[in-house]
Design an enzyme around this catalytic site. Structure first.
Site, PDB file in Angstrom:
ATOM      1  N   GLY B 182       0.850  -1.192   0.000  1.00 35.86           N
ATOM      2  CA  GLY B 182       0.000   0.000   0.000  1.00 35.86           C
ATOM      3  C   GLY B 182       0.885   1.240   0.000  1.00 35.86           C
ATOM      4  N   SER B 207       3.844   0.070  10.183  1.00 33.74           N
ATOM      5  CA  SER B 207       5.249   0.448  10.038  1.00 33.74           C
ATOM      6  C   SER B 207       5.370   1.942   9.758  1.00 33.74           C
ATOM      7  CB  SER B 207       5.855  -0.335   8.884  1.00 33.74           C
ATOM      8  OG  SER B 207       5.101  -0.117   7.723  1.00 33.74           O
ATOM      9  N   ILE B 210       9.427   3.702   4.745  1.00 31.43           N
ATOM     10  CA  ILE B 210      10.811   3.526   4.313  1.00 31.43           C
ATOM     11  C   ILE B 210      10.977   4.216   2.971  1.00 31.43           C
ATOM     12  CG2 ILE B 210      12.576   1.862   3.639  1.00 31.43           C
ATOM     13  CD1 ILE B 210      11.230  -0.093   5.581  1.00 31.43           C
ATOM     14  N   SER B 212       8.048   5.428   1.090  1.00 27.85           N
ATOM     15  CA  SER B 212       6.911   6.251   0.667  1.00 27.85           C
ATOM     16  C   SER B 212       6.901   7.576   1.417  1.00 27.85           C
ATOM     17  CB  SER B 212       5.607   5.483   0.866  1.00 27.85           C
ATOM     18  OG  SER B 212       5.369   5.291   2.239  1.00 27.85           O
ATOM     19  N   ASP B 269      10.996 -10.168  -3.098  1.00 32.67           N
ATOM     20  CA  ASP B 269      10.077 -10.679  -2.100  1.00 32.67           C
ATOM     21  C   ASP B 269       9.453 -11.941  -2.622  1.00 32.67           C
ATOM     22  OD1 ASP B 269       9.070  -8.859  -3.882  1.00 32.67           O
ATOM     23  OD2 ASP B 269       8.386  -7.477  -2.334  1.00 32.67           O
ATOM     24  N   LYS B 301       3.798  -4.313  -6.702  1.00 34.37           N
ATOM     25  CA  LYS B 301       4.336  -5.652  -6.442  1.00 34.37           C
ATOM     26  C   LYS B 301       3.603  -6.693  -7.258  1.00 34.37           C
ATOM     27  CE  LYS B 301       6.400  -5.031  -1.967  1.00 34.37           C
ATOM     28  NZ  LYS B 301       6.357  -5.322  -0.542  1.00 34.37           N
TER      29      LYS B 301
END
Lengths: 512, 512
Positions: B182, B207, B210, B212, B269, B301
């Site tokens: 997202g 979180s 990192i 965005s 990933d 992704k």
């Protein structure tokens, strides 16, 4: 102007504060606020530019809120040395974005084939720390799983060579020798004087031990200085035909050393990478004729003959594309190569062979490999090289040449009897009679290491038996030497608890 | 007794010297001679034991010859904190041999399938630093190339959960929501109050950003405290039905964070790892019903529906094996989710939706995802969940609940009008009339970041248009906000140089 990077990366002039720590890699430390200002998180990379000396370097960044001020940058000893910068000087510091080669790493992960340019960029970026160890590990793992094509292998070898310094000799033919996973015995220290005595030129660089009881550089260091400059390697080889130097302080294919550090813990040595690595180092010193020794045996890098043959074929093919004549020789690696384990003991053993006091399997193997080189360059006909090598050994010409080389490298010792022996010694003897059925080389190395090798040069093991030999109860099997008594005891305890040398009753005695 | 390791590893009692550096990983520094004595090379690992506190840790070792004495060990701030040790205290230090799990890493490299026990050991050893980042990277690369089986994925999820703390709520049903990649909008900050208002329990950990313009934790932090303890998460959720906490300071599946740090630079990933990672975090807080949002679009992704469906199917299967009911929803990720980019702007936008002042695609998506949760737990029939969610939103019950949660988390702001705006602002307007054909989310994020996001909370971008909308020359396209004037200028320069918002003349005008 379409790239956000241009707008994101500020740089700052920061005052150097030297932190006297050797980190083994390039690290700098920023105040947390300064790092934030530069958009750098801990473990990100920053470029440090020292304008005055026209030097720059990429480091991993750690952060602090106390020991480094906002207008300072802390640099570790390794960084200070590389930048040739002193406390208080200014460095221009900026964050480093994603390196171009990361795309090529991902391509290899997805199973793609890389171009020569792409491989060159990977080597370059890894060399400059722009690719991290994490990223390099991902690359090597992908190569391990997906393999290299022949062209990729050649490109990797070229890139590794081009990325370091090269030594150009004004003599020929320049030859070289390499052993894949050689363990003990130091054939190199025999081959170099033999081929030099025969008129060839061999600028040999060797490594120190990482996992064995001694590396060639460790053993040679007992006899002479091995930390030579590129100029010394050139001049000694040109004058005396050979040299045995430690390769570690030279910048020959330096990225190869970084790659090996990545591969080592995982013992992943993708075939293509091994070939590229070996031939790159040879190309760096201008070798045109190379003999590669491939020991075969259980527990070794190459386990069976089929695998060995395939590897040998690839070595020859890649060598040809690099303009080298390569010959790969499969040798028996199931038995120890020579009876000594440990720097001083191995150096002494080599001198004893050169002095004509011994001729064992190590001497035989060395003559065979030297012989291949004489044949490769066309000095001797096929099948005649080994005899010629033996003649050079028997006649004392190789010994004379070795002493000449030792002298040129800053002589310490050049006679077997002058090699010092360790102050402490224990003999391990057979408890019963029988025939030696197996000698476990790895366990012999462990004994030597527990006794203090390779950091204590006099420590090690001397084998007194060979496989197939009959022994009586009480006969000497091997001796353990140590500089430190406590370590000797530990080594003995270990030696007795494992079966490093195995006995089997011979058939004639089996009636009991 | 058959293991050389026993004999090789000495240990020493060394006096602590604290070095006030945050390294982002565990590092200790030994005098070169001490390191040699312990058989440790730079970059090897050492175990440090603090007997008094019954704590131990494995660190990477750097060496020095000056700042640390032979009887001392230098430890970085991170290590000091973890061991709860002070300057001058003694630590027992020893070298660390090869961890058992390295064999399992190699097995995966060779294409093997790992058992539950083997995966558990890998997670454990990586968590304790016994597996290095190089080794972990080799493992993740192997997983990327060779894949996980269903059982391996389940084992990885379990191992990640078991390796951290878990929160057990004394209420039910416990639900959760996750979005794969997202980017902006903060659906979470709408879903949590909606489902909590509907009587479900959602202990959401999020979180920080990192890559965005803002993470959910960053945006929520504008309104309330997000650094909550496990006890606070439990008690607030039990009492108020929901919480939005920063997951970073909690020890929920901590190895997952380490793995993500490895994967991030390579944007690798592996599907199985993503699923294990997401569901492990959910299992850590005891969630039994989980909705997973899978945005689909170019540059994301998940690029196409087929891939999305497969991923959704796997999520459901793995969830079932872990005892969770999972529903995965494919959403349109080709357009920005909401019009705000940046912590304060996104927080304000969420409040405006809850206050009934706006209802956009972000609000619609949030109601749909909340609706799935009501259906999953059986509160609403299939197809009726979204309407119920909308009712909770329209009636103001969700806003009331959100203010309750904000208060419980230590209120800062709970009204849209109270959210501070940045002191500097620039408007970007259309130069000609036309129809909005494309909004480049990545470029919008770049603009916000150049303006200072995410570290400067008030900086960011507010979009004023949607795709398909007609605009006249001079109409407002978006506004850039910044705390710092220079950064605002850089952001504007960048915004004008790239086509973040693209116009296309509408057909009726095409006769010129």
């Amino acid at each position: 102007m379409n790239n956000a990077k241009e707008f994101e990366h500020y740089s700052l002039n920061l005052k150097v504060k030297v932190i006297p720590i050797v980190a083994g890699k390039f690290i700098s430390i920023l105040h947390e606020d300064t790092a934030k200002k530069l958009g750098i998180l801990p473990l990100d990379r920053a470029e440090l530019v020292h304008w005055e000396k026209n030097k720059s370097i990429v480091t991993v960044v750690d952060t602090t809120t106390s020991i480094i001020k906002r207008d300072e940058i802390g640099i570790f000893e390794d960084v200070r040395k590389k930048l040739k910068v002193n406390e208080g000087k200014k460095l221009r510091v900026s964050g480093v974005g994603t390196p171009e080669s990361l795309e090529f790493v991902k391509k290899k992960m997805r199973g793609g084939t890389l171009s020569e340019q792409e491989i060159k960029k990977i080597v370059e970026d890894f060399g400059e720390n722009k690719l991290s160890e994490i990223e390099a590990s991902a690359f090597m793992t992908s190569v391990f799983i997906n393999g290299y094509t022949l062209n990729e292998t050649v490109a990797m070898a070229r890139a590794l060579t081009e990325n370091g310094i090269t030594i150009k000799l004004d003599v020929e033919p320049v030859v070289d020798k390499h052993s894949i996973g050689g363990i003990n015995g130091r054939a190199t220290m025999l081959i170099v004087p033999i081929v030099a005595a025969g008129g060839l030129f061999i600028p040999k660089t060797s490594s120190r031990s990482i996992t064995s009881a001694a590396g060639t550089a460790d053993a040679m260091e007992v006899l002479a200085n091995v930390e030579l400059s590129a100029e010394q390697i050139k001049s000694i080889t040109e004058k005396h035909g050979g040299v045995i130097a430690w390769g570690g302080s030279l910048d020959l294919a330096p990225v190869d050393d970084k790659i090996i550090k990545i591969e080592r813990p995982l013992s992943m040595d993708p075939r293509g990478q091994v070939i590229a690595s070996v031939l790159a180092k040879k190309a760096s010193v201008g070798s045109k004729f190379v003999v590669v020794d491939i020991p075969i045996g259980p527990g070794l890098k190459v386990v069976d003959r089929e695998e060995g043959k395939e590897l040998a074929g690839l070595f020859i093919k890649v060598g040809r594309k690099l303009g080298m004549k390569v010959e790969a020789v499969l040798t028996d690696g199931s038995q120890p190569s020579g009876s000594a384990f440990g720097s001083a003991l191995e150096a002494r053993h080599v001198l004893r062979i050169l002095e004509g006091k011994e001729f064992d399997s190590l001497a035989q193997k060395s003559c065979e490999l030297a012989g291949v080189l004489f044949e490769l360059v066309g000095r001797k006909k096929q099948g005649k090289g080994c005899d010629y090598a033996k003649k050079l050994l028997d006649s004392g010409q190789a010994l004379k040449k070795f002493r000449e080389i030792i002298k040129a490298q800053g002589k310490r010792i050049d006679k077997a009897k002058d090699v010092p022996m360790a102050p402490h010694k224990i003999e391990v003897r057979a408890k019963k009679s029988g025939e030696i059925s197996f000698i476990d080389v790895k366990k012999m190395i462990n004994i030597a290491k527990i006794a203090g090798a390779p950091s204590e040069k006099l420590s090690g093991v001397l084998l007194n038996v060979e496989v197939g030999q009959k022994v009586e109860a009480g006969d000497l099997l091997f001796e353990i030497f140590a500089e430190n008594k406590r370590k000797l005891e530990l080594a003995e305890k270990y030696a007795l608890s494992v079966k490093a040398v195995q006995l089997e009753k011979i058939i004639l005695e089996r009636f009991i």
